[in-house]
Structure formats: C-alpha cells, structure tokens
Design a protein around this motif. Structure first.
Motif, mmCIF file in Angstrom:
data_model
loop_
_atom_site.group_PDB
_atom_site.id
_atom_site.type_symbol
_atom_site.label_atom_id
_atom_site.label_comp_id
_atom_site.label_asym_id
_atom_site.label_seq_id
_atom_site.Cartn_x
_atom_site.Cartn_y
_atom_site.Cartn_z
ATOM 1 N N ARG A 1 7.309 15.921 20.477
ATOM 2 C CA ARG A 1 6.276 16.215 21.538
ATOM 3 C C ARG A 1 6.910 16.626 22.751
ATOM 4 N NH1 ARG A 1 1.967 12.147 21.889
ATOM 5 N NH2 ARG A 1 1.063 11.981 19.929
ATOM 6 N N THR B 1 9.765 11.855 19.026
ATOM 7 C CA THR B 1 9.044 10.584 19.385
ATOM 8 C C THR B 1 9.846 9.413 19.241
ATOM 9 O OG1 THR B 1 8.092 10.814 17.124
ATOM 10 C CG2 THR B 1 6.648 11.893 18.853
ATOM 11 N N ARG B 2 10.763 9.303 18.587
ATOM 12 C CA ARG B 2 11.499 8.138 18.406
ATOM 13 C C ARG B 2 12.662 8.128 19.373
ATOM 14 N NH1 ARG B 2 16.064 8.039 14.057
ATOM 15 N NH2 ARG B 2 16.328 10.077 13.602
ATOM 16 N N LYS C 1 -2.845 16.228 13.185
ATOM 17 C CA LYS C 1 -3.557 15.712 14.427
ATOM 18 C C LYS C 1 -2.797 15.364 15.720
ATOM 19 C CE LYS C 1 -7.352 12.771 15.745
ATOM 20 N NZ LYS C 1 -7.035 12.406 16.993
ATOM 21 N N TYR C 2 -1.738 14.435 15.287
ATOM 22 C CA TYR C 2 -1.019 13.961 16.364
ATOM 23 C C TYR C 2 0.395 14.717 16.791
ATOM 24 C CZ TYR C 2 -3.877 9.820 16.426
ATOM 25 O OH TYR C 2 -4.815 9.029 16.593
ATOM 26 N N MET D 1 1.014 -0.963 0.004
ATOM 27 C CA MET D 1 0.000 0.109 0.033
ATOM 28 C C MET D 1 0.800 1.316 -0.066
ATOM 29 S SD MET D 1 -2.889 1.162 2.951
ATOM 30 C CE MET D 1 -3.746 -0.442 2.359
ATOM 31 N N THR D 2 0.471 2.296 -0.892
ATOM 32 C CA THR D 2 1.358 3.545 -0.834
ATOM 33 C C THR D 2 0.573 4.603 -0.098
ATOM 34 O OG1 THR D 2 0.456 4.085 -3.136
ATOM 35 C CG2 THR D 2 2.679 2.949 -2.987
ATOM 36 N N THR D 3 1.343 5.403 0.226
ATOM 37 C CA THR D 3 0.738 6.586 1.185
ATOM 38 C C THR D 3 1.153 7.740 0.340
ATOM 39 O OG1 THR D 3 1.101 5.219 3.042
ATOM 40 C CG2 THR D 3 0.199 7.309 3.535
ATOM 41 N N SER E 1 -1.798 12.599 3.052
ATOM 42 C CA SER E 1 -2.312 12.015 4.254
ATOM 43 C C SER E 1 -1.417 11.885 5.609
ATOM 44 C CB SER E 1 -2.887 10.618 3.856
ATOM 45 O OG SER E 1 -2.048 9.809 3.564
ATOM 46 N N THR E 2 -0.199 11.779 5.301
ATOM 47 C CA THR E 2 0.746 11.898 6.442
ATOM 48 C C THR E 2 0.862 13.167 7.181
ATOM 49 O OG1 THR E 2 2.210 10.263 5.155
ATOM 50 C CG2 THR E 2 3.250 11.348 7.079
ATOM 51 N N SER F 1 -1.711 15.062 7.204
ATOM 52 C CA SER F 1 -3.032 15.071 8.013
ATOM 53 C C SER F 1 -2.706 14.582 9.345
ATOM 54 C CB SER F 1 -4.073 15.095 7.217
ATOM 55 O OG SER F 1 -4.209 13.327 7.270
ATOM 56 N N ILE F 2 -2.148 13.313 9.211
ATOM 57 C CA ILE F 2 -1.866 12.582 10.670
ATOM 58 C C ILE F 2 -1.232 13.385 11.576
ATOM 59 C CG2 ILE F 2 -0.838 10.835 11.640
ATOM 60 C CD1 ILE F 2 -2.130 8.891 10.053
ATOM 61 N N ALA F 3 -0.145 14.000 10.874
ATOM 62 C CA ALA F 3 0.979 14.758 11.666
ATOM 63 C C ALA F 3 0.231 15.876 12.226
ATOM 64 C CB ALA F 3 2.057 15.264 10.749
#
Ligand code: FES
Ligand code: FES
Lengths: 181, 294
Positions: free
Chosen positions: A20, A37-38, A14-15, A1-3, A7-8, A10-12
């Motif tokens: 952080r 975060t890593r 939100k989160y 699946m490609t992304t 959309s990445t 949009s996630i970024a």
C-alpha cells in the motif's frame, strides 16, 4: 472454513495488494512510501526512514523501547502496522532538537542527571517525558508518580533513580522555560 | 519476529467488517488495538489469511447512554475510559479497573472490545464485565445478538463469539448512585498480568447491611469468575471486617488455576480471598462515603 483463491483475489482487488502507499506526517514532514501491509511501524521508521532512535528490544510489546508518539500519544511501534499510520502523525526523538548538535531541554535534563547509561531505553524515556510534560500537571511529579508514569519502559542499566530525577528536572526546565541546577 | 503475510482489509463500516467475517470466518482475525494480536502475529502464533482492521470504523468508537445502560463501542480505546466524564459518573468501576490494564502505552491503543474478545483470564475488562452484569453485543450475518458477560467467557481465551461475528459494543447497567465499588489486583510489578484481581460493587440498605454484592475475580481460573458464594454469604449481613473476611474465603473452591511460573495453586487460593476481601472492603468504604455525601 476453507477459502477459495478466487475470493481472496476479489478482496485483494478491493483493498489493494499486500502493498500500500501511505502518507504519514513524520517529525513534521509528510512522507509518502509504498509499504508491505505486514511491516510494523517500528521497522518502517527504522528501515524505510532511517529513524534508528526507535529501538527494538523485544518486538512483542514487553520492553517499551520502541515507544513513539502517534497522534501525540505514546504507543509501542512494534505493535502497530505501518499501513495504519496513513494520514496520521508520528514523532520520534529525532524531531526534538533543531539540529543534531543541539539538545532539547528534556535531553539536556537526561544528560545532566545522568538519566542514561547504555542509552537503549533513552529515546522512549525522552518521548514519554515529553508526553508527561505536555499532558501535564502543573506541579512536579513525586518520585513514586514518575516511576508509575514511566513503568511501561524497561531500563536494564540505571536502576531508574537518575531517570526519575531527569524527568523531574525536565519538568522544571520546560515549565519555567529556563535551566535549573 | 515479524508478522506472517496476510491480506489486509480496513473496512470503514460494521456492515463491511461483518461481510468480511462471514466470508472468511476462522481464516480471518479482527485487528482492534493490536496489543495482544500484534505480539501473536510477530511470534507467528496467529496466521490469519485475512486481517480485518476495524480501527477506521467510526461507529465502533461511540460512548452513549440510553435509559439505564451505558453502551461502549468495541473500538473505544481503553485510556478514553479513564477520564471520560460520563463513564466515571455512570459506571465508576470501569475507569478504576482500566487504570490497571498494562501500561499507558498499551491503553492508548488497546480497545474495550479487543480485551473482551481476547478473553485473557487475568484481564481487567472481562473481570469487570462479569462483576457488572454487562452484556456483549455482537453482529453476524443474521444480525445482532446479545450475550450476558458471564456466558460470553467460555474457557481459556475462548468466547461465545462465532467465527463469522464481530464484537460491536458492551452494555453496562448504570451503577446505582449510592453503590460503592472497589478494584484490587496483586501483581509482581506495575502493569504485569495480575496474579489475582477482584472487582466489587456493593449496596448497603437503611440498616447499613448489604442489600447487594457483585464480585468478579480474575486470574484464578480459565475465565473470569463471578463469586456467587461470596455474594450470598454477605447479603443481609453487616459490613464488618469479620463478615467480609469470612465470606471472602468462599472464593477459594473456585480457584482452578494450576501451578505456573508466576504463582502456585496454593498461593492463588490465598490471594483470591485476599483480593476479594480488599475489593469488598474498598467498595464498602466508598458506599459509606457516598451516603455521607463526601
Ligand atoms: S520492541 Fe516494542 S515493546 Fe519491545
Ligand atoms: S540506559 Fe541502558 S537500558 Fe536504560
């Protein structure tokens, strides 16, 4: 699946980004820091907070030298992310004695029984001993039981026998509140 | 030895986790206890674009009984099973097997769902799930799906879980009161991966003979193995030392693991029958104790 990049993003949004802000209760103080975060909990404790008693032997959950108490439970800090500790409690060996010139009864037990040589595994052993005492059974553990309880932490020096004695001595000290020979 | 970059998400509901999984599929990985995934990230064996941390989802942390089922949420920590009263009463094999997982530091973080989804053939919870006829509950974009444990494990660290699904719970049938259970592993050091392990549950009839036998075996093949040939060799037989030893040999043809650093194929063939025999023997002893009310 490609992304798709969109959309990445949009996630970024939100989160939050790859960084952080976390507030962690470390050694009885609240600390607030911005972390990647890593970043592992171990690197956070060592590099950001200077708590270098957290020893990294393998960074993949084999040696146990990086053990800390997370919400009172022993965990391997190389196998957690710093971001996961937001709002939680972390304890390292630095929290044990009131000041650097003093030793906690568990540390005294390790010193007197010569439960260490190079000291690499010792902070983990001491914290695990604290947990054993706190989750405690009201009798002294047998040699075999102690060996089982500390089996998650590798010691390359001592052959364990003196560590076993140190754990038992620490149990007596903390239970009786006094010293023993 | 540091994780590669990823977008970190920590949803607070299963719905949100499933939405993320549906959107990112195999570009995303679920972080549960992290006791296998963090090493894989640290060694860069896994490089997800999106990491979905499910530790904040309270709904995944429940242990519940309904009718003859014990449902354990995927996020329940392994150490919680060890002295959970309900679990001990309803499915006593579970706490016993859980005590063999790694070390206590791992069980403090490791989760039930994580162990099943990781699907290591040496792992205790997959083997136990197969022995207990457990059902794995997963949720995807089109809702809930249940999969029998023995169909869930499909190959080496490969499960029936689809890339857009999240493992949410495991359902264990409640073990009958009179049944006995046993769990045995052989490993070189405490907490190591088992060279072979077996989980057994047996029921004995009025005449003392086996009325049911279920045995799962770990670390002898790509997936945990259900020892059907052993089971059918024992039904209706008396639980004598000889009968159990003879039936345990029936596991040997199921050993497919090749020679590796830890054990040769031949040694595993030998160990497989040993752990099966010991697990059944332990289960029979427990069934006798229960019958005698001790
Ligand atoms: S450094 Fe964490 S277990 Fe070795
Ligand atoms: S004292 Fe050196 S590793 Fe334990």
């Amino acid at each position: 699946m490609t992304t798709s990049k969109a959309s990445t993003t949009s996630i970024a949004a939100k989160y939050g980004t790859a960084r952080r802000t976390v507030t962690v209760h470390v050694n009885e103080r609240d600390v607030t820091r911005e972390v990647s975060t890593r970043t592992t909990l171990a690197d956070f404790l060592r590099d950001e907070l200077g708590l270098v008693s957290v020893h990294l032997g393998c960074e993949h959950g084999e040696c146990g030298s990086c053990t800390v108490l997370f919400d009172g439970h022993s965990v391997r800090s190389c196998l957690m992310l710093a971001v996961q500790t937001d709002g939680h409690t972390v304890e390292t060996v630095e929290s044990l004695a009131g000041n650097p010139a003093e030793l906690h009864p568990i540390q005294e037990a390790f010193a007197e029984e010569q439960g260490l040589q190079c000291g690499f595994c010792t902070p983990a052993m001491v914290l695990r001993t604290k947990e054993i005492i706190e989750t405690g059974r009201d009798r002294e553990l047998t040699d075999a039981e102690v060996r089982h309880e500390i089996s998650g932490i590798l010691c390359r020096c001592t052959g364990y026998q003196n560590i076993v004695r140190a754990v038992q001595s620490a149990q007596r000290r903390c239970r009786g509140g006094g010293r023993d020979a | 030895m540091k994780p590669p970059p990823f977008t970190y998400c920590d949803p607070e509901s299963v719905d949100e986790a499933v939405a993320l999984k549906s959107e990112y599929g195999s570009d995303s990985l679920v972080l549960a206890g992290g006791q296998s995934l963090l090493p894989m990230l640290n060694m860069r064996l896994a490089r997800p674009e999106v990491l979905i941390d499910i530790n904040k989802i309270g709904d995944l942390q429940r242990i519940e009984r309904w009718d003859d089922i014990l449902e354990v949420g995927a996020g329940v920590r392994q150490y919680e099973l060890e002295d959970h009263q309900l679990v001990g009463e309803l499915v006593p094999l579970l706490p016993e097997a859980t005590g063999y997982i790694g070390h206590i530091e791992c069980r403090h973080r490791g989760t039930v769902g994580g162990s099943l989804a990781h699907a290591h053939s040496a792992a205790e919870l997959p083997c136990t799930a197969v022995a207990l006829d457990a059902t794995v509950v997963v949720r995807g974009p089109s809702g809930i799906r249940t999969i029998e444990a023995r169909d869930f494990f499909q190959g080496r660290m490969t499960t029936a879980l689809e890339p857009e699904e999240v493992l949410v719970a495991v359902r264990y049938p409640v073990t009958p009161q009179a049944a006995g259970h046993g769990f045995v592993e052989v490993a070189r050091r405490a907490g190591d991966f088992a060279l072979a392990g077996a989980a057994a549950v047996v029921n004995l009839g009025e005449d003392g003979c086996f009325t049911s036998v279920s045995v799962g075996v770990s670390s002898i093949s790509d997936t945990p193995v259900r020892a059907s040939a052993v089971e059918s060799a024992l039904i209706g037989e008396a639980p004598t030392e000889n009968n159990i030893a003879r039936a345990a040999e029936e596991i040997v043809p199921s050993v497919t693991a090749a020679d590796d650093l830890h054990a040769t194929h031949d040694y595993r063939r030998h160990l497989a029958s040993v752990v099966v025999r010991r697990a059944i023997t332990a289960a029979v002893a427990r069934a006798h104790e229960r019958r005698n009310g001790t």
